[in-house]
Design a protein around this motif. Structure first.
Motif, PDB file in Angstrom:
ATOM      1  N   SER A 156       0.840  -1.198   0.000  1.00  0.00           N
ATOM      2  CA  SER A 156       0.000   0.000   0.000  1.00  0.00           C
ATOM      3  C   SER A 156       0.876   1.248   0.000  1.00  0.00           C
ATOM      4  O   SER A 156       1.962   1.253   0.582  1.00  0.00           O
ATOM      5  CB  SER A 156      -0.886   0.027   1.255  1.00  0.00           C
ATOM      6  OG  SER A 156      -1.665  -1.132   1.324  1.00  0.00           O
ATOM      7  N   GLU A 191      -1.103   7.114  -0.306  1.00  0.00           N
ATOM      8  CA  GLU A 191      -2.443   7.566  -0.706  1.00  0.00           C
ATOM      9  C   GLU A 191      -3.476   6.440  -0.681  1.00  0.00           C
ATOM     10  O   GLU A 191      -4.637   6.669  -0.995  1.00  0.00           O
ATOM     11  CB  GLU A 191      -2.376   8.182  -2.095  1.00  0.00           C
ATOM     12  CG  GLU A 191      -1.561   9.466  -2.146  1.00  0.00           C
ATOM     13  CD  GLU A 191      -1.565  10.109  -3.519  1.00  0.00           C
ATOM     14  OE1 GLU A 191      -2.267   9.595  -4.433  1.00  0.00           O
ATOM     15  OE2 GLU A 191      -0.878  11.125  -3.679  1.00  0.00           O
ATOM     16  N   SER A 192      -3.051   5.235  -0.319  1.00  0.00           N
ATOM     17  CA  SER A 192      -3.963   4.094  -0.315  1.00  0.00           C
ATOM     18  C   SER A 192      -5.019   4.226   0.777  1.00  0.00           C
ATOM     19  O   SER A 192      -4.765   4.784   1.840  1.00  0.00           O
ATOM     20  CB  SER A 192      -3.180   2.793  -0.079  1.00  0.00           C
ATOM     21  OG  SER A 192      -2.268   2.564  -1.110  1.00  0.00           O
ATOM     22  N   THR A 193      -6.205   3.690   0.504  1.00  0.00           N
ATOM     23  CA  THR A 193      -7.264   3.620   1.503  1.00  0.00           C
ATOM     24  C   THR A 193      -7.592   2.164   1.846  1.00  0.00           C
ATOM     25  O   THR A 193      -8.547   1.889   2.562  1.00  0.00           O
ATOM     26  CB  THR A 193      -8.541   4.313   0.990  1.00  0.00           C
ATOM     27  OG1 THR A 193      -8.967   3.656  -0.209  1.00  0.00           O
ATOM     28  CG2 THR A 193      -8.292   5.789   0.725  1.00  0.00           C
ATOM     29  N   PHE A 194      -6.775   1.250   1.312  1.00  0.00           N
ATOM     30  CA  PHE A 194      -6.964  -0.175   1.551  1.00  0.00           C
ATOM     31  C   PHE A 194      -5.583  -0.814   1.659  1.00  0.00           C
ATOM     32  O   PHE A 194      -4.684  -0.505   0.876  1.00  0.00           O
ATOM     33  CB  PHE A 194      -7.752  -0.808   0.389  1.00  0.00           C
ATOM     34  CG  PHE A 194      -8.090  -2.249   0.599  1.00  0.00           C
ATOM     35  CD1 PHE A 194      -9.194  -2.615   1.356  1.00  0.00           C
ATOM     36  CD2 PHE A 194      -7.309  -3.256   0.041  1.00  0.00           C
ATOM     37  CE1 PHE A 194      -9.508  -3.939   1.550  1.00  0.00           C
ATOM     38  CE2 PHE A 194      -7.618  -4.584   0.230  1.00  0.00           C
ATOM     39  CZ  PHE A 194      -8.730  -4.936   0.982  1.00  0.00           C
ATOM     40  N   ASP A 195      -5.388  -1.676   2.656  1.00  0.00           N
ATOM     41  CA  ASP A 195      -4.104  -2.347   2.817  1.00  0.00           C
ATOM     42  C   ASP A 195      -3.982  -3.507   1.843  1.00  0.00           C
ATOM     43  O   ASP A 195      -4.868  -4.367   1.769  1.00  0.00           O
ATOM     44  CB  ASP A 195      -3.953  -2.902   4.243  1.00  0.00           C
ATOM     45  CG  ASP A 195      -3.731  -1.803   5.262  1.00  0.00           C
ATOM     46  OD1 ASP A 195      -3.205  -0.738   4.884  1.00  0.00           O
ATOM     47  OD2 ASP A 195      -4.083  -2.017   6.435  1.00  0.00           O
TER      48      ASP A 195
END
Length: 159
Positions: free
Chosen positions: A57, A60-64
């Motif tokens: 990730s 800027e990721s919103t998910f691992d």
């Protein structure tokens, strides 16, 4: 397909030498010791790999997310019942001794190895013998901790 009950269908051999971990010869197996005949029912411990996660990730990721990292084994050991007289396992699996654990599943332990059988092969070093704490209504027991020396071959065959 039918389920395979596991009782009596695990064989563990200790081999002093193996030339090719992916293809163990019948002669190499014959030079070893069928260790499982002296193991406790719960005597095969830690022969399950763990795969570490490598995070992928970004900031800027919103998910691992992750991919596979290193594989390892921990707490790997063999647990035995102490034998009277000349105890082959107790006298062979000494600290710093290296060898190979060959594990076969799904066939009766008493069935001899034959060419083409699937096996798992682990190159290991023995740690110090650890006696189990005494308790009522059981036999004397000891454990041999094992340190992996090379990656195991989990889909090997008998040559």
């Amino acid at each position: 397909m039918a389920d395979i009950p596991g009782d009596g269908k695990v064989r563990v051999d200790w081999l002093p030498a193996v030339a090719n971990m992916a293809s163990v010869t019948l002669a190499e197996i014959a030079a070893g010791i069928r260790a499982s005949q002296w193991m406790t029912a719960d005597g095969l411990v830690g022969f399950r790999p763990d795969t570490a996660d490598v995070a992928t990730s970004g900031i800027e990721s919103t998910f691992d997310t992750a991919v596979n990292g290193r594989r390892s084994f921990s707490g790997t050991l063999l647990r035995f019942k102490k034998q009277s007289g000349s105890d082959i396992i107790y006298g062979t699996l000494l600290p710093d001794v290296t060898g190979f654990v060959v594990l076969r599943r799904s066939l009766a332990a008493s069935v001899p190895h034959t060419s083409g059988q699937p096996i798992q092969v682990y190159h290991v070093m023995c740690g110090e013998t650890a006696w189990m704490d005494p308790e009522p209504n059981t036999v004397e027991r000891f454990e041999i901790p094992l340190k992996m020396q090379n990656p195991p071959v989990l889909r090997a065959v008998v040559a």
